[in-house]
Design an enzyme around this catalytic site. Structure first.
Site: not given
Ligand code: GCO
Ligand code: MG
Length: 402
Positions: A147, A159, A210, A212, A236, A262, A283, A339, A402
């Protein structure tokens, strides 16, 4: 057979972890992870004050019944706190059952479907050049999938950009850090990063990114389209998924594979995404989505639509979740990828585990149960420390995702 004790252990070997230990009258015990990053103590109370007392005296072999008891029996269903608590109980009970059977958990689930679990690591850098170098370093370590997240020109704290190289940890302050985000700058930059990565390393490795949850559906569609020439393994969390319909728009515009889940807690969070084939990878992982029992339900449903798994495995998921997830990944027929963000040596010492990394794959090991334990003496050296995830604001001060 009876449950005699269900104890919550909080430890902070660099970051907070909440662990449940279930003991039985036959001397066999099981371990489950209940960590909810930035909201840890809410789950501690849920378990200690509400769920654990209801478990004493129950037969630990009745995993399904105890799952339903935690879910239906609370009346208040779903949500990250409830589902993390249920997951911890469920994981500990599967650990107990596998130990009773004298088997590694993957054997109890149905046996190995593969020889190793392909993982993706996190390469991140402050700028494009550093990120490209980092990806090279991960390739050098044997990773087959990486990633890539990078600092974006003109944006402080994009991020995914860590302070160290191996152990990125976003929950970094006793009160949330404030970061700044600008979608335009990111959309302008991310395709250039992947263009450079493919030009440098070719197309043999899987590359992931990602989003996010930061883009609107149309912006996400735009990004997915722009990334098509670089053949990502997945994009993602390209847009928030509370409204599952939002992915329809993204899907109509791009062939870049999409992954999400996630922050999902149950099958209901992904039902429409899966049955409308709006995603390629789901995920959800053990601690967020109700343990092995519920994750299996999600994966089986996803298999009907050729959606594959891609368990979340950031450092806030403890080695207990990682161990349990690896047994799950070893069995699950529609496995996609896992991951893998490495835990620090301090964390690894608190949680002795049987899993190991070699040549881009994780292996669960052959220990009976899920193969992860907690050393309570070492854990006690690290008391809870408040730590929050950052928040993000747009440049004009508007609070963003975030
Ligand atoms: C990822 C995630 C994490 C989250 C974290 C928050 O894809 O690994 O986005 O980095 O930000 O798990 O607690
Ligand atoms: Mg993520």
């Amino acid at each position: 057979m009876k449950i005699t004790d269900a104890r919550v252990i909080v430890t902070c070997p660099g970051r907070n972890f909440v662990t449940l230990k279930i003991e039985t009258d036959q001397g066999v015990y099981g371990i489950g992870d209940a960590t909810l990053n930035g909201r840890e103590l809410a789950v501690v109370s849920y378990l200690r004050d509400h769920l654990a007392p209801c478990l004493i005296g129950r037969d630990p072999r009745r995993i399904e019944d105890i799952w339903q008891y935690g879910y239906r029996g609370a009346y208040w269903r779903r949500g990250p706190v409830t589902m993390a608590a249920i997951a911890a109980v469920d994981t500990a009970l599967w650990d107990i059952k596998a130990k009773m059977a004298g088997m590694p958990l993957y054997d109890l689930l149905g046996g190995k479907s593969r020889d190793g679990v392909m993982v993706y690591g996190h390469a991140n850098g402050a700028d494009l050049e550093q990120t490209v170098d980092e990806v090279g370093r991960y390739i050098g370590m044997g990773y087959k999938a990486i990633r890539a997240q990078s600092g974006v020109p003109g944006l402080k704290d994009a991020y995914g950009v860590g302070r160290g190289t191996m152990y990125y940890e976003p929950a970094d302050a006793a009160l949330p850090t404030e970061t700044v985000w600008d979608t335009r700058k990111s959309l302008n930059f991310v395709p250039k990063l992947f263009e450079k990565l493919r030009a440098t390393y070719g197309f043999d490795h899987h590359l992931l990114h990602d989003g996010h949850h930061r883009y609107t559906p149309m912006e996400a569609a735009n990004l997915g389209k722009a990334l098509e020439p670089y053949q990502l393994f997945w994009l993602e969390d390209c847009t928030p998924a509370e409204n599952q319909e939002a992915f329809k728009l993204v899907r109509q515009h791009t062939t870049t594979p999409l992954a999400v889940g996630e922050i999902f807690n149950t099958i209901w969070d992904c039902k429409d995404l899966i049955q409308n084939q709006l995603i390629d990878y789901i995920r959800c992982t053990v601690v967020r989505a109700g343990g092995i029992t519920h994750l299996r339900r999600i994966a089986d449903f996803a298999a009907l639509y050729q959606v594959r798994t891609g368990s979340h495995g950031a450092t806030d998921l403890s080695p207990v979740t990682m161990g349990a997830a690896l047994h799950f990944d070893t069995w699950v027929p529609n496995f996609g990828i896992q991951e893998y963000m490495r835990h620090t040596p301090e964390t690894d010492e608190v949680f002795p585990h049987a899993y190991s990394f070699a040549d881009g794959y994780l292996h669960p090991g052959d220990a009976i149960g899920h193969g992860v334990d907690i050393d309570e003496t070492i854990a006690a050296r690290y008391p809870y420390k408040p730590a929050y995830l950052p928040v993000a604001r747009l440049e004009d001060g508007t609070l963003w995702n975030w």
